[in-house]
Design an enzyme around this catalytic site. Sequence first.
Site, PDB file in Angstrom:
ATOM      1  N   SER A 139       0.801  -1.238   0.000  1.00 47.69           N
ATOM      2  CA  SER A 139       0.000   0.000   0.000  1.00 47.69           C
ATOM      3  C   SER A 139       0.828   1.279   0.000  1.00 47.69           C
ATOM      4  O   SER A 139       0.288   2.349  -0.282  1.00 47.69           O
ATOM      5  CB  SER A 139      -0.907   0.032   1.224  1.00 47.69           C
ATOM      6  OG  SER A 139      -2.036  -0.766   1.016  1.00 47.69           O
ATOM      7  N   LYS A 176       0.685   3.432  -2.967  1.00 43.72           N
ATOM      8  CA  LYS A 176      -0.467   4.321  -3.205  1.00 43.72           C
ATOM      9  C   LYS A 176      -0.059   5.789  -3.069  1.00 43.72           C
ATOM     10  O   LYS A 176      -0.552   6.645  -3.808  1.00 43.72           O
ATOM     11  CB  LYS A 176      -1.581   4.009  -2.201  1.00 43.72           C
ATOM     12  CG  LYS A 176      -2.195   2.619  -2.338  1.00 43.72           C
ATOM     13  CD  LYS A 176      -3.060   2.278  -1.122  1.00 43.72           C
ATOM     14  CE  LYS A 176      -3.759   0.934  -1.249  1.00 43.72           C
ATOM     15  NZ  LYS A 176      -4.389   0.492   0.009  1.00 43.72           N
ATOM     16  N   TYR A 216      -4.867   4.562   7.651  1.00 44.82           N
ATOM     17  CA  TYR A 216      -6.247   4.051   7.638  1.00 44.82           C
ATOM     18  C   TYR A 216      -7.056   4.589   8.804  1.00 44.82           C
ATOM     19  O   TYR A 216      -6.916   5.750   9.178  1.00 44.82           O
ATOM     20  CB  TYR A 216      -6.249   2.506   7.605  1.00 44.82           C
ATOM     21  CG  TYR A 216      -5.413   1.978   6.494  1.00 44.82           C
ATOM     22  CD1 TYR A 216      -5.699   2.324   5.177  1.00 44.82           C
ATOM     23  CD2 TYR A 216      -4.315   1.184   6.732  1.00 44.82           C
ATOM     24  CE1 TYR A 216      -4.924   1.860   4.133  1.00 44.82           C
ATOM     25  CE2 TYR A 216      -3.536   0.708   5.689  1.00 44.82           C
ATOM     26  CZ  TYR A 216      -3.847   1.055   4.400  1.00 44.82           C
ATOM     27  OH  TYR A 216      -3.090   0.601   3.383  1.00 44.82           O
ATOM     28  N   VAL A 222       1.192  -3.692   3.934  1.00 51.46           N
ATOM     29  CA  VAL A 222       0.875  -4.937   4.610  1.00 51.46           C
ATOM     30  C   VAL A 222       2.064  -5.916   4.653  1.00 51.46           C
ATOM     31  O   VAL A 222       2.052  -6.871   5.430  1.00 51.46           O
ATOM     32  CB  VAL A 222      -0.395  -5.537   3.958  1.00 51.46           C
ATOM     33  CG1 VAL A 222      -0.056  -6.230   2.657  1.00 51.46           C
ATOM     34  CG2 VAL A 222      -1.136  -6.439   4.891  1.00 51.46           C
TER      35      VAL A 222
HETATM   36  O1  DON Z   1      -4.533  -4.519  -2.120  1.00 52.86           O
HETATM   37  C1  DON Z   1      -4.059  -5.110  -1.158  1.00 52.86           C
HETATM   38  O2  DON Z   1      -4.768  -5.662  -0.329  1.00 52.86           O
HETATM   39  C2  DON Z   1      -2.557  -5.117  -0.982  1.00 52.86           C
HETATM   40  N1  DON Z   1      -1.907  -5.193  -2.265  1.00 52.86           N
HETATM   41  C3  DON Z   1      -2.071  -3.883  -0.273  1.00 52.86           C
HETATM   42  C4  DON Z   1      -2.736  -3.687   1.074  1.00 52.86           C
HETATM   43  C5  DON Z   1      -1.894  -2.996   2.072  1.00 52.86           C
HETATM   44  O3  DON Z   1      -0.698  -2.880   1.975  1.00 52.86           O
HETATM   45  C6  DON Z   1      -2.605  -2.547   3.288  1.00 52.86           C
HETATM   46  N2  DON Z   1      -1.660  -1.971   4.220  1.00 52.86           N
HETATM   47  N3  DON Z   1      -1.477  -1.966   5.334  1.00 52.86           N
END
Ligand code: DON
Length: 337
Positions: A81, A84, A259, A277
Site C-alpha cells: 500500500s 499508493k 487508515y 501490509v
Molecule cells: O490490495 C491489497 O490488499 C494489498 N496489495 C495492499 C494492502 C496494504 O498494503 C494494506 N496496508 N497496510
Amino acid sequence: MQTDDDTEQVVSTGSLPGWDRVEQLVQDAHARYRDLADGTVADYIPELAAADPAWFGVCVAESGGGLHLAGDAEVPFTIQSISKAFVYALVCEALGHRPVLDRVGVNNTGLPFNSVIAVELNDGHPMNPMVNAGAIATTALLPGGTPAGRWEHLTRGLDAFAGRRLEVDDVVYRSEAATNQRNRAIARLLESYGRIEADPLAVVDLYTRQCALRVTARDLAVMGATLADGGVNPLTGERVVSAQVCRDTLAVLASTGMYERSGEWLFEIGLPAKSGVAGGIVAVAPGKGAIGTFSPPLDPAGNSVRGQRATAHLSRSLGLNVFASSVHVTERAGAGR
Ligand code: DON
C-alpha cells in the site's frame, strides 16, 4: 497503538540534529524494539506469510541526502500500500490538484483499507487514494493510454522517487493476482457507479503489480525524503514532482495514510505516513527528511508493530512532530515584552 512516554520530546526549529546524534538515535530505535514480539505477519496474500517475523530495518534519509541505516534496512520486501502514496503523487503531477481531488477525494473512511461498505456508503465515491478503492481509481488515472503505457509512467516515476530501478517480485505478484477477488469486486463496484473509465480488471492488475514492487527500508526513506525535499530526490538531484504535489500528498497521508488509525497516529507521532501490509512504513518530516522502517508483524489495522514504535521514538527524539512548537524566546525579548 502504544508509544513510549519516557522518550524525551525534542522540538526542532527546522533542521535535524547533527549527523552523529541522528546516527545514534537510529541505532537506539532499532535496538530498543528489536526484541518486541507483538503482531502477526499478514497471510491473506499467501506469499507474504513466508516473511521472517524477526526482520527489522530502520533508515533515516536526510533531505540533504545523508542516510542512517540500522538492522535489516537493505532487506527487500514488497511495497504494497505504500505505493499508493507515490502513485497518487504522480497522478496529481500529471492531472493537477482539482481533478484528482474531485475524482478520488481526501477524506478518511473510518473503515478498513479494503472496505466495500465504504464505497456503498458514499454513493460509489472512492473517498481517498490510500484505501484500495481510491488507489484503484487513482491508478486508473495514470497517463499512458494503455496498461503498458500506464505501467511505464508508474515505474519511471517510482524509480525516480527511489533513485534506482525497482523490480516486481513475481512470486508475490502472482500470489496476490490469484487471490485478489475482493479488489476485483471493488473495481467492478466503482465501474458500476461510473467512477472508473479504464477496464477495471486491467487496472486491478496494474495496481497489484505496483504493490509487488520490491523496496527496502532505505528505499522508503529516500522516497519519503523526496516528498520532504519539495519533490527533488536528495540522492540523485532529480525533480520527480512539484513542491505543491508533495504538500498535497503529505496532507492526504496525514489524514488517511494509516487508515482508520490515522487520527491516533497523528496524535501520537505527528507525521504524515503510509504503511504497507508487507511491514513497511514511511513517515515524512517536511523539510527535514523521512523515516523508512520494515518489520513484518502487523497490528489488527495492518500497520507494522515495530515500525510504529521505532517511528514514534524517532519522531520524538529527532524533533519531527509537525504540531510541536516551543516559545520563540528571542523574538519575544526583541518585542520588548
Ligand atoms: O490490495 C491489497 O490488499 C494489498 N496489495 C495492499 C494492502 C496494504 O498494503 C494494506 N496496508 N497496510
